[in-house]
Design a protein around this motif. Structure first.
Motif, PDB file in Angstrom:
ATOM      1  N   ASN A 155      -8.202 -12.389   7.457  1.00 43.36           N
ATOM      2  CA  ASN A 155      -7.120 -12.042   6.541  1.00 43.36           C
ATOM      3  C   ASN A 155      -6.309 -10.964   7.219  1.00 43.36           C
ATOM      4  O   ASN A 155      -6.860 -10.074   7.873  1.00 43.36           O
ATOM      5  N   ILE A 156      -5.002 -11.039   7.053  1.00 44.49           N
ATOM      6  CA  ILE A 156      -4.112  -9.971   7.502  1.00 44.49           C
ATOM      7  C   ILE A 156      -3.467  -9.429   6.233  1.00 44.49           C
ATOM      8  O   ILE A 156      -2.810 -10.164   5.494  1.00 44.49           O
ATOM      9  N   VAL A 157      -3.703  -8.136   5.977  1.00 45.65           N
ATOM     10  CA  VAL A 157      -3.277  -7.519   4.726  1.00 45.65           C
ATOM     11  C   VAL A 157      -2.381  -6.329   5.047  1.00 45.65           C
ATOM     12  O   VAL A 157      -2.683  -5.542   5.941  1.00 45.65           O
ATOM     13  N   GLN A 158      -1.300  -6.206   4.302  1.00 49.69           N
ATOM     14  CA  GLN A 158      -0.385  -5.084   4.475  1.00 49.69           C
ATOM     15  C   GLN A 158       0.034  -4.627   3.084  1.00 49.69           C
ATOM     16  O   GLN A 158       0.661  -5.373   2.348  1.00 49.69           O
ATOM     17  N   ASN A 159      -0.348  -3.420   2.711  1.00 50.02           N
ATOM     18  CA  ASN A 159      -0.082  -2.889   1.375  1.00 50.02           C
ATOM     19  C   ASN A 159       1.106  -1.919   1.403  1.00 50.02           C
ATOM     20  O   ASN A 159       1.231  -1.136   2.343  1.00 50.02           O
ATOM     21  N   ASN A 160       1.913  -1.946   0.356  1.00 48.36           N
ATOM     22  CA  ASN A 160       3.060  -1.047   0.231  1.00 48.36           C
ATOM     23  C   ASN A 160       3.008  -0.361  -1.121  1.00 48.36           C
ATOM     24  O   ASN A 160       3.291  -0.974  -2.149  1.00 48.36           O
ATOM     25  N   GLY A 161       2.638   0.918  -1.110  1.00 50.25           N
ATOM     26  CA  GLY A 161       2.561   1.707  -2.329  1.00 50.25           C
ATOM     27  C   GLY A 161       1.144   1.797  -2.859  1.00 50.25           C
ATOM     28  O   GLY A 161       0.317   0.907  -2.648  1.00 50.25           O
ATOM     29  N   ALA A 162       0.881   2.887  -3.542  1.00 50.66           N
ATOM     30  CA  ALA A 162      -0.455   3.125  -4.095  1.00 50.66           C
ATOM     31  C   ALA A 162      -0.876   2.016  -5.051  1.00 50.66           C
ATOM     32  O   ALA A 162      -2.033   1.592  -5.050  1.00 50.66           O
TER      33      ALA A 162
ATOM     34  N   ALA B 153      -0.325  -0.999  -4.840  1.00 50.77           N
ATOM     35  CA  ALA B 153      -0.710  -2.175  -4.063  1.00 50.77           C
ATOM     36  C   ALA B 153      -1.959  -1.919  -3.225  1.00 50.77           C
ATOM     37  O   ALA B 153      -2.378  -2.783  -2.460  1.00 50.77           O
ATOM     38  N   GLY B 154      -2.527  -0.724  -3.345  1.00 49.93           N
ATOM     39  CA  GLY B 154      -3.745  -0.403  -2.612  1.00 49.93           C
ATOM     40  C   GLY B 154      -3.532   0.422  -1.361  1.00 49.93           C
ATOM     41  O   GLY B 154      -4.482   0.681  -0.623  1.00 49.93           O
ATOM     42  N   GLN B 155      -2.302   0.845  -1.082  1.00 51.85           N
ATOM     43  CA  GLN B 155      -2.051   1.653   0.108  1.00 51.85           C
ATOM     44  C   GLN B 155      -2.641   3.041  -0.089  1.00 51.85           C
ATOM     45  O   GLN B 155      -2.445   3.671  -1.124  1.00 51.85           O
ATOM     46  N   VAL B 156      -3.386   3.509   0.918  1.00 56.06           N
ATOM     47  CA  VAL B 156      -4.028   4.817   0.862  1.00 56.06           C
ATOM     48  C   VAL B 156      -3.405   5.761   1.885  1.00 56.06           C
ATOM     49  O   VAL B 156      -3.176   6.930   1.600  1.00 56.06           O
ATOM     50  N   VAL B 157      -3.117   5.256   3.084  1.00 59.84           N
ATOM     51  CA  VAL B 157      -2.474   6.054   4.134  1.00 59.84           C
ATOM     52  C   VAL B 157      -1.003   5.649   4.166  1.00 59.84           C
ATOM     53  O   VAL B 157      -0.687   4.474   4.361  1.00 59.84           O
ATOM     54  N   PHE B 158      -0.119   6.633   4.002  1.00 61.92           N
ATOM     55  CA  PHE B 158       1.304   6.323   3.865  1.00 61.92           C
ATOM     56  C   PHE B 158       2.035   6.363   5.209  1.00 61.92           C
ATOM     57  O   PHE B 158       2.946   7.157   5.443  1.00 61.92           O
TER      58      PHE B 158
ATOM     59  N   VAL C  94       2.956   2.828   7.725  1.00 61.71           N
ATOM     60  CA  VAL C  94       2.815   1.369   7.746  1.00 61.71           C
ATOM     61  C   VAL C  94       1.601   0.972   8.583  1.00 61.71           C
ATOM     62  O   VAL C  94       1.388   1.500   9.676  1.00 61.71           O
ATOM     63  N   HIS C  95       0.812   0.042   8.073  1.00 57.66           N
ATOM     64  CA  HIS C  95      -0.332  -0.475   8.825  1.00 57.66           C
ATOM     65  C   HIS C  95      -0.734  -1.846   8.304  1.00 57.66           C
ATOM     66  O   HIS C  95      -0.483  -2.190   7.156  1.00 57.66           O
ATOM     67  N   PHE C  96      -1.340  -2.604   9.204  1.00 57.57           N
ATOM     68  CA  PHE C  96      -1.834  -3.941   8.899  1.00 57.57           C
ATOM     69  C   PHE C  96      -3.339  -3.948   9.101  1.00 57.57           C
ATOM     70  O   PHE C  96      -3.832  -3.498  10.135  1.00 57.57           O
ATOM     71  N   HIS C  97      -4.051  -4.491   8.124  1.00 55.41           N
ATOM     72  CA  HIS C  97      -5.498  -4.671   8.242  1.00 55.41           C
ATOM     73  C   HIS C  97      -5.757  -6.079   8.768  1.00 55.41           C
ATOM     74  O   HIS C  97      -5.167  -7.038   8.277  1.00 55.41           O
ATOM     75  N   VAL C  98      -6.635  -6.205   9.743  1.00 50.45           N
ATOM     76  CA  VAL C  98      -7.115  -7.510  10.186  1.00 50.45           C
ATOM     77  C   VAL C  98      -8.592  -7.540   9.833  1.00 50.45           C
ATOM     78  O   VAL C  98      -9.391  -6.772  10.374  1.00 50.45           O
ATOM     79  N   LEU C  99      -8.924  -8.409   8.887  1.00 50.51           N
ATOM     80  CA  LEU C  99     -10.272  -8.467   8.330  1.00 50.51           C
ATOM     81  C   LEU C  99     -10.951  -9.772   8.716  1.00 50.51           C
ATOM     82  O   LEU C  99     -10.503 -10.849   8.305  1.00 50.51           O
ATOM     83  N   PRO C 100     -12.031  -9.691   9.489  1.00 51.39           N
ATOM     84  CA  PRO C 100     -12.786 -10.903   9.797  1.00 51.39           C
ATOM     85  C   PRO C 100     -13.386 -11.471   8.511  1.00 51.39           C
ATOM     86  O   PRO C 100     -13.812 -10.704   7.642  1.00 51.39           O
ATOM     87  N   ARG C 101     -13.421 -12.783   8.396  1.00 49.87           N
ATOM     88  CA  ARG C 101     -13.976 -13.425   7.204  1.00 49.87           C
ATOM     89  C   ARG C 101     -15.007 -14.468   7.608  1.00 49.87           C
ATOM     90  O   ARG C 101     -14.803 -15.234   8.537  1.00 49.87           O
TER      91      ARG C 101
END
Length: 148
Positions: free
Chosen positions: A91-98, A100-105, A107-114
């Protein structure tokens, strides 16, 4: 204030990683982007891709060329994560705003192995709702296209 309404946190940990004042487990680095292991991984291999450009809390605020220089590295990171972990997908996840789950303000993309279908314990998107109606689609399109 930024168009997104999300202020950039000049004291954020990702800016400190870029500056070298906070250590990270670097996967790779380019002129414009930095990929590293998440310090608090949700699953083994959870990785992050961030722009080295600072001042952008949200992708909504990034100029297209700045975003493109980062996003072009996503396939590379996703491939490396998949091959190194042997996972079934990512999964590639990118959150914008608290909200939406953003914790570090920054920009960043999470790459999550599934591993699947239910072997990794991570949340999956739910089922789609009912098919969109022509009236709702027309109303949304009109509102969105007016903002282009």
């Amino acid at each position: 204030m930024a168009v997104s309404g999300i202020p950039y946190d000049d004291d954020n940990v990702f800016k400190k990683i870029i500056e070298g004042t906070v250590p990270s487990y670097k996967i790779f680095e380019t002129e414009h982007a930095l990929a590293f292991l998440d310090a608090f991984p949700m699953v083994k291999g959870h990785s992050l891709l961030i722009p080295k450009a600072v001042g952008y809390a949200s992708i909504i605020d990034m100029p297209a060329d700045v975003a493109a220089n980062v996003v072009k590295e996503l396939p590379r990171l996703a491939r490396v994560v998949k091959e190194a972990t042997g996972c079934d997908g990512v999964n590639i996840v990118q959150n914008n705003g608290a909200c939406a789950g953003q914790v570090v303000f920054h920009v960043h993309f999470h790459v999550l192995p599934r591993w699947g279908p239910d072997n990794d314990g991570l949340v999956r998107l739910g089922k789609s709702g009912d098919m969109i109606s022509k009236d709702v689609a027309s109303e949304l399109l009109q509102a969105m296209q007016a903002k282009l």
